[in-house]
Design a protein around this motif. Structure first.
Motif, short mmCIF file in Angstrom:
data_model
loop_
_atom_site.label_atom_id
_atom_site.label_comp_id
_atom_site.label_asym_id
_atom_site.label_seq_id
_atom_site.Cartn_x
_atom_site.Cartn_y
_atom_site.Cartn_z
N ASP A 42 -7.19 -3.55 -1.83
CA ASP A 42 -8.12 -3.49 -0.86
C ASP A 42 -9.34 -4.17 -1.13
O ASP A 42 -10.38 -4.27 -0.27
N ASP A 43 -9.50 -4.95 -2.43
CA ASP A 43 -10.57 -5.58 -2.75
C ASP A 43 -10.21 -6.97 -2.60
O ASP A 43 -11.16 -8.00 -3.00
N GLY B 295 3.43 1.40 -1.39
CA GLY B 295 4.33 1.60 -2.91
C GLY B 295 5.63 1.14 -2.70
O GLY B 295 6.44 1.31 -3.79
N SER C 239 -1.41 -5.55 -6.46
CA SER C 239 -0.92 -4.01 -6.59
C SER C 239 -1.41 -3.25 -5.57
O SER C 239 -2.56 -3.55 -4.87
N ARG C 240 -1.04 -1.92 -5.46
CA ARG C 240 -1.68 -1.08 -4.56
C ARG C 240 -3.21 -0.67 -5.05
O ARG C 240 -3.85 -0.09 -4.27
N ASN C 241 -3.23 -0.88 -6.32
CA ASN C 241 -4.57 -0.65 -6.92
C ASN C 241 -5.86 -1.67 -6.58
O ASN C 241 -7.07 -1.12 -6.62
N ASN C 242 -5.49 -2.90 -6.49
CA ASN C 242 -6.60 -3.91 -6.25
C ASN C 242 -6.61 -4.38 -4.83
O ASN C 242 -7.30 -5.35 -4.46
N ARG D 128 0.77 -1.02 -0.03
CA ARG D 128 0.04 0.11 0.07
C ARG D 128 0.86 1.13 -0.24
O ARG D 128 0.58 2.33 -0.52
N LYS E 13 5.99 -3.18 -5.34
CA LYS E 13 5.54 -3.08 -6.48
C LYS E 13 4.26 -3.95 -6.73
O LYS E 13 3.05 -3.60 -6.86
N TYR E 14 4.49 -5.15 -6.59
CA TYR E 14 3.48 -6.33 -6.69
C TYR E 14 3.81 -7.57 -5.52
O TYR E 14 4.95 -7.64 -5.12
#
Length: 359
Positions: free
Chosen positions: A357-358, A308, A352-355, A306, A311-312
């Motif tokens: 939280d889901d 950053g 990734s930090r984009n997904n 989260r 990266k993954y």
């Protein structure tokens, strides 16, 4: 025809075969004291009308207690093996339905003698079946020889020993996960012929035990190296070892390593503890910070993702591995049900930090 329109019962079998319900019960459960003629009549009716005995009730009536033993590395709350052990808790409800109990034995994954002692405890327990995580591969192979001699089925979680007579395996495809890791790590690198010469990759590895008999991520590392060799043959790949029990020492080791090898562009860890190198990564200027990838959804790893810093993360549902392994052994022991597949590879999730939280 009328019999096929509803659920066939034991009473139906007895009526059609012209025997008592007790005789049908003795035939179904192989309890003896039945004449040859009655046995043949009952079996003929069962075959003709498709009667399926209530095997669950039969098992409970026998009231035979079995034990599935898990042999796992020691764990702290929130650690990888803690998540694996939670799978045993998830399996409890299913197991107890058949009077199967679950026992977990642990060992220090950095101490070969601790593993040997845990193996001795396991054999003394004389379980009905075993779930193994083969951190010490040679010693695990010795243990499984004894298990096979004793007729004790076993399943692997996380990793496995190839060419071994295990019942089932549940885990991530290790080689492919390393290959995927290399692809993700290098996906921002130019495809130009000289691009690989600009890559300097740090593989951060855990110091296990002193004789290096434990190397649980070796197959994953092989997949990673193979991808890099195929696609970025000029990349410089370096190994650095850290002690997970010494956080201050980790920082000092990595600082000395980066000083000796300036210009590290990428960093990777193949175990579940990428969070251990987050402080070092965050101590570097943002523009000089290596692109980092790790494995598994530990809370500390997710926090680094989260921020950053990582990266993954390539993750898996670790608790499901153990739950399914235990369930497969229960089915085999109690229901005489062979597994549908021997090797059960869990899907690889890319966070990734984009997904995250889901997830």
């Amino acid at each position: 025809m009328e019999e096929s329109k509803r659920k066939i019962t034991l009473k139906d079998v007895a009526r059609i075969a012209n025997v008592s319900r007790g005789t049908v019960d003795r035939v179904i459960h192989n309890r003896g004291n039945v004449s040859r003629k009655s046995y043949d009549d009952v079996m003929r009716v069962i075959k003709d009308i498709g009667y399926e005995p209530n095997i669950y009730a039969s098992i409970l009536a026998h009231d035979k207690t079995r034990v599935v033993a898990l042999l796992l590395p020691d764990f702290r709350p929130g650690a990888y093996w803690d998540m694996a052990a939670r799978g045993a808790t998830l399996a409890q409800e299913y197991a107890k339905t058949f009077h199967v109990s679950i026992v977990t034995l642990t060992y220090d994954q950095y101490d070969l003698e601790s593993f040997r002692a845990a193996c001795a405890d396991l054999l003394e327990l004389a379980p009905s079946a075993v779930v193994l995580a083969p951190v010490f591969r040679n010693e695990t192979a010795l243990l499984t020889v004894t298990l096979r001699e004793k007729g004790i089925p076993y399943s692997y979680v996380d990793t496995k020993l190839e060419e071994d007579a295990y019942l089932t395996f549940y885990g991530m495809p290790m080689y492919k996960s390393g290959y995927l890791c290399a692809e993700l790590l290098s996906d921002s690198v130019s495809s130009a012929p000289d691009a690989s010469s600009l890559m300097k990759v740090a593989i951060v590895r855990i110091i296990h035990e002193k004789n290096r008999k434990s190397d649980p991520t070796a197959t994953r590392r092989t997949g990673f190296i193979d991808y890099m060799t195929e696609h970025y043959p000029e990349a410089e790949i370096l190994n650095v070892f850290i002690d997970p029990h010494d956080p201050e020492g980790v920082a000092a080791t990595l600082s000395a390593f980066s000083a000796a090898h300036p210009g590290i562009t990428h960093a990777v860890m193949f175990n579940s503890r990428i969070h251990l190198i987050a402080p070092w990564l965050e101590s570097l200027p943002a523009e000089a910070r290596p692109r980092a990838i790790g494995f598994d959804n530990l809370d500390a790893n997710l926090a680094a993702l989260r921020r950053g810093t990582v990266k993954y993360l390539i993750t898996q549902h670790t608790d499901e591995q153990t739950r399914l392994a235990v369930n497969s052994l229960v089915d085999y022991l109690v229901l005489n049900k062979a597994p549908v597949r021997r090797d059960n590879y869990m899907h690889m999730d890319i966070l990734s930090r984009n997904n995250v939280d889901d997830y």
